[in-house]
Write an enzyme that holds these catalytic residues in place. Structure first.
Site, short mmCIF file in Angstrom:
data_model
loop_
_atom_site.label_atom_id
_atom_site.label_comp_id
_atom_site.label_asym_id
_atom_site.label_seq_id
_atom_site.Cartn_x
_atom_site.Cartn_y
_atom_site.Cartn_z
CE LYS A 59 -3.14 -2.51 2.98
NZ LYS A 59 -3.15 -2.96 4.38
N GLY A 60 2.11 1.10 0.37
CA GLY A 60 2.97 2.27 0.61
C GLY A 60 3.07 3.26 -0.54
CD GLU A 115 8.18 -0.41 -2.88
OE1 GLU A 115 7.06 0.09 -2.69
OE2 GLU A 115 8.51 -1.52 -2.43
CG ASP A 116 6.90 2.48 0.00
OD1 ASP A 116 7.77 1.69 -0.45
OD2 ASP A 116 6.20 2.21 0.98
CG ASP A 119 15.22 -0.08 4.51
OD1 ASP A 119 16.13 0.70 4.79
OD2 ASP A 119 14.72 -0.85 5.34
CE LYS A 147 14.55 4.51 5.79
NZ LYS A 147 14.09 3.51 6.78
CG PHE A 169 10.61 3.64 10.56
CD1 PHE A 169 10.89 2.52 9.77
CD2 PHE A 169 9.28 3.98 10.77
CE1 PHE A 169 9.88 1.75 9.22
CE2 PHE A 169 8.26 3.22 10.22
CZ PHE A 169 8.56 2.11 9.45
CG ASP A 176 2.88 1.09 7.15
OD1 ASP A 176 3.74 0.96 6.25
OD2 ASP A 176 2.57 0.18 7.94
NE ARG A 182 -0.59 1.90 4.82
CZ ARG A 182 0.51 1.22 4.52
NH1 ARG A 182 1.49 1.79 3.83
NH2 ARG A 182 0.67 -0.03 4.92
#
Ligand code: IMP
Ligand code: MG
Length: 197
Positions: A59-60, A115-116, A119, A147, A169, A176, A182
């Site tokens: 969902k990101g 994509e959000d 990482d 990141k 974070f 989220d 969100r």
């Protein structure tokens, strides 16, 4: 700059509940919007004469996706995928499972994965592999945040990247913590007191 961001948070959001859990705002909605406009123009240029399929990773990426597609001036189509990577709430384990697959075949299509955040890079490198196996004509990745300090997959190429961020974070604008935050319009660093409880 730093002081300025803290001030913006104080002035605009001190009475809003979700903002109480942020240490500070990292990217404001206006900064995000300006960058996405640029990215939309770049993709429009790069895919002239093509009809790309934009794949939202739920969902990101949903908020980023909704804004990005409206900045692209091409006859594109949309599809959605949901995956879960086992792990704790703030770290991926490296094991990825498909919860919802694409609705349409991507054979020969020009696919852009949206994509959000990148990482470790494990989620995206897995996705890239399976979509290539399905015969995508071309495959590129667009991500909102990176990141770089936490990357484990060294050879992962992210074609369109909006912002590099520090190793902290972050939540908001689709991202989220435990499914919450969100709907924050800005992106902020979540106060560690929230997840170290
Ligand atoms: P990767 O496989 O380690 O690259 O993990 C990427 C996924 O982890 C993202 O799609 C997010 O769902 C999640 N993630 C990583 N960092 C953050 C963060 O700072 N805030 C929220 N979600 C994050
Ligand atoms: Mg995600």
């Amino acid at each position: 700059m730093e002081a300025d961001l803290i001030e913006r948070k104080t002035a605009m959001h001190q009475n809003k509940e979700l903002y109480q859990d942020l240490d500070r705002i990292l990217l404001t909605k206006d900064e995000i919007a300006a960058k996405i406009r640029e990215l939309g123009q770049q993709i429009t240029k790069d895919y002239q004469g093509k009809k790309p399929v934009l794949v939202c990773i739920l969902k990101g990426a949903s908020v980023f996706f909704a804004d990005l597609i409206r900045e692209i001036d091409l006859p594109l189509t949309l599809d959605f995928m949901a995956i879960s990577s086992y792990g704790s709430a703030t770290k991926t384990s490296g094991v990825v499972r498909i919860l919802k697959d694409l609705d349409n075949d991507i054979l020969g299509k020009d696919v852009i994965i949206v994509e959000d955040i990148v990482d470790s890079g494990i989620t995206l490198s897995y996705l890239k592999k399976i979509l290539m196996q399905r015969g995508a004509g071309s495959l590129k990745i667009a991500a909102l945040l990176d990141k770089p300090a936490r990357r484990k997959v060294k050879d992962l190429r992210v074609d369109y990247m909006c912002f590099d961020i520090p190793d902290a974070f972050v939540v908001g604008y689709g991202l989220d913590y435990d499914q919450t935050y969100r709907n924050l319009p800005d992106i902020g660093i979540l106060s560690p007191r929230i997840y170290e409880k």
